[in-house]
Design a protein around this motif. Sequence first.
Motif, PDB file in Angstrom:
ATOM      1  N   SER A 105      37.741  53.411  45.643  1.00 39.35           N
ATOM      2  CA  SER A 105      38.978  53.410  44.850  1.00 39.35           C
ATOM      3  C   SER A 105      38.739  53.750  43.619  1.00 39.35           C
ATOM      4  O   SER A 105      38.002  53.555  42.721  1.00 39.35           O
ATOM      5  CB  SER A 105      39.531  51.570  45.115  1.00 39.35           C
ATOM      6  N   GLY A 106      39.805  54.528  43.040  1.00 37.43           N
ATOM      7  CA  GLY A 106      39.695  55.117  41.701  1.00 37.43           C
ATOM      8  C   GLY A 106      38.844  56.654  41.645  1.00 37.43           C
ATOM      9  O   GLY A 106      38.559  57.425  40.605  1.00 37.43           O
ATOM     10  N   PHE A 256      30.789  44.758  39.008  1.00 37.25           N
ATOM     11  CA  PHE A 256      31.996  45.719  38.922  1.00 37.25           C
ATOM     12  C   PHE A 256      31.860  46.890  38.035  1.00 37.25           C
ATOM     13  O   PHE A 256      31.089  46.739  36.882  1.00 37.25           O
ATOM     14  CB  PHE A 256      33.158  45.277  38.439  1.00 37.25           C
ATOM     15  N   TYR A 294      28.622  49.103  48.237  1.00 36.99           N
ATOM     16  CA  TYR A 294      29.913  48.986  47.790  1.00 36.99           C
ATOM     17  C   TYR A 294      30.886  48.136  48.838  1.00 36.99           C
ATOM     18  O   TYR A 294      30.817  48.315  49.786  1.00 36.99           O
ATOM     19  CB  TYR A 294      30.406  50.748  47.746  1.00 36.99           C
ATOM     20  N   ASN A 296      35.395  46.915  49.191  1.00 39.73           N
ATOM     21  CA  ASN A 296      36.749  46.956  48.598  1.00 39.73           C
ATOM     22  C   ASN A 296      37.348  45.805  49.208  1.00 39.73           C
ATOM     23  O   ASN A 296      36.867  44.913  49.927  1.00 39.73           O
ATOM     24  CB  ASN A 296      37.277  48.282  48.728  1.00 39.73           C
ATOM     25  N   VAL A 297      38.760  45.800  49.033  1.00 39.81           N
ATOM     26  CA  VAL A 297      39.727  44.783  49.573  1.00 39.81           C
ATOM     27  C   VAL A 297      39.466  44.389  50.928  1.00 39.81           C
ATOM     28  O   VAL A 297      39.536  43.343  51.462  1.00 39.81           O
ATOM     29  CB  VAL A 297      41.271  44.925  48.910  1.00 39.81           C
ATOM     30  N   THR A 313      31.531  47.082  43.249  1.00 41.87           N
ATOM     31  CA  THR A 313      33.181  47.377  43.580  1.00 41.87           C
ATOM     32  C   THR A 313      33.697  48.011  42.256  1.00 41.87           C
ATOM     33  O   THR A 313      33.060  47.878  41.553  1.00 41.87           O
ATOM     34  CB  THR A 313      33.940  46.116  44.017  1.00 41.87           C
ATOM     35  N   THR A 314      34.656  48.818  42.732  1.00 42.92           N
ATOM     36  CA  THR A 314      35.390  49.513  41.637  1.00 42.92           C
ATOM     37  C   THR A 314      36.813  48.941  41.628  1.00 42.92           C
ATOM     38  O   THR A 314      37.656  49.463  40.676  1.00 42.92           O
ATOM     39  CB  THR A 314      35.797  50.840  41.986  1.00 42.92           C
ATOM     40  N   GLU A 315      36.883  47.895  42.127  1.00 45.58           N
ATOM     41  CA  GLU A 315      38.326  46.951  42.395  1.00 45.58           C
ATOM     42  C   GLU A 315      38.407  46.012  41.461  1.00 45.58           C
ATOM     43  O   GLU A 315      37.691  45.145  41.758  1.00 45.58           O
ATOM     44  CB  GLU A 315      38.573  46.987  43.677  1.00 45.58           C
ATOM     45  N   LYS A 316      38.967  46.125  40.185  1.00 42.00           N
ATOM     46  CA  LYS A 316      39.145  44.772  39.297  1.00 42.00           C
ATOM     47  C   LYS A 316      39.633  43.723  39.981  1.00 42.00           C
ATOM     48  O   LYS A 316      39.332  42.527  39.531  1.00 42.00           O
ATOM     49  CB  LYS A 316      40.033  45.399  38.000  1.00 42.00           C
ATOM     50  N   ILE A 317      40.337  43.836  40.989  1.00 42.54           N
ATOM     51  CA  ILE A 317      41.156  42.363  41.399  1.00 42.54           C
ATOM     52  C   ILE A 317      40.082  41.409  42.048  1.00 42.54           C
ATOM     53  O   ILE A 317      40.388  40.359  42.055  1.00 42.54           O
ATOM     54  CB  ILE A 317      42.017  43.059  42.518  1.00 42.54           C
TER      55      ILE A 317
END
Length: 449
Positions: A105-106, A256, A294, A296-297, A313-317
């Motif tokens: 993501s990103g 992160f 890695y 993700n959601v 992860t690259t996902e701040k959530i």
Amino acid sequence: MVEQSDRAPLLDWEEGGFGFGGGGTAAVPGLPNGEAAAPPDEPGAEARSPVAGGLTERRLAGWEEKDQIVAVFVVTFDTRSGNTVEWCLPQDVNLEGVEFKSMASGSHRIASDFIYFRKGGFFGLACFANMPVESALERGARMKSVGILTPSYTLLYRYMHFLENQVRHQLKCPGQYSPLEAFYEDKKAILPPTGNGLVTACPPSTKGVPHNRCCMNPEMKITHPAGCMSQFIHFFGEQIMVLWKFALLRKRILIFSPPPIGVVCYRVYCCCCLANVSLPGVGVSVPELRPFFYINVADISALETEVSYVACTTEKIFEEKKDLYDVYVDNQNVKSHRDSLQPLLRLNSADREKYRKLSEQRQMLLYSHEVDGDCTSSEEDLFILFFMEQNNRIFQTLSEVAGSADPTLTAEHVRAMGLDPQGDRTFLVDLLELYGIDAMLVIDNPCCH
């Protein structure tokens, strides 16, 4: 910090090389307590030959390198349907979710990246690239990832250059899969009847590491997962001691970082290596510290059942999903939302002393390389051995105290382990409980007076 431009030199993936030579045995991730796989001509070699999840150098253990690749695939970003698996071999392989694992993501904001990930019982490596195109349909950019799945992550780095070349080829000549087909036919795995293979933990020992590894090309020391420990230590500095304690306590550690994520995947690997112990029987009853690399959601449901892991992860959530992790690492900031772990976040005098010794040993090693040309050990060997010896000293002392007539841990015992009697009190209490060590800590806690 490692720059994104640092890349592997031209790797000949037909050869199992990179300067691994000489005698000895190689430590095998799938074998307990750093047990080394026997060379082909050693008694018992056939019985101990590594299978899925315990791979080593084929020239040392007689393992056929071509029997590794479970799947090869191409993922593309489609402006209408998002990430999709464009092509794969074998065609009936289950690749559900791999389209998100292999394109972080990103990633649309960067030109290229590489990503390590876990898919069920397998590990994957994908190389991503983003190329500008004059196409309204593609909205000015073509993005693809080319990746592979294998039973173990320890040899994935060998295929980095091939995958980088192939993703560039796919961007320029979409739909031309013949090099990937030939690669799969040459390297496809022959797995045990169970099919899924095993998920390996980090290499538990450096026993038998070939001596000339430190003479590898400097770029290889960055892009080879077993050659990233020095960059890891440089990046975190003294905070490495905080991560070390959380790793030994088998906490769920989530790192992160915005893209690129490749070098952060190596931090996951290095984090696991901090918990290496080579004493027989230690840690058999505690959860394995497993690298997820890695996530993700789409991995949330899988993480909900994990009691110990390291992932990035690259996902701040994910920061808001506090039930999924114990320790959250944002850049160089290590934090935890759990009150019980707050004391472990504070560096004490013993932590700083250990870091000073580590830095001192590193300077001596670099001096011996420069002045004497002595290449018998590398920075990576030094770092991994430093933490393993520290861990061994702790568990050896705890075992001796627990087995004595008076199983009482004193301040002298704690100092002998290289710990701070006051600052490491919480760490020791948690360690005794987790590892089921029957010893009593009697050091006064000044907070209680």
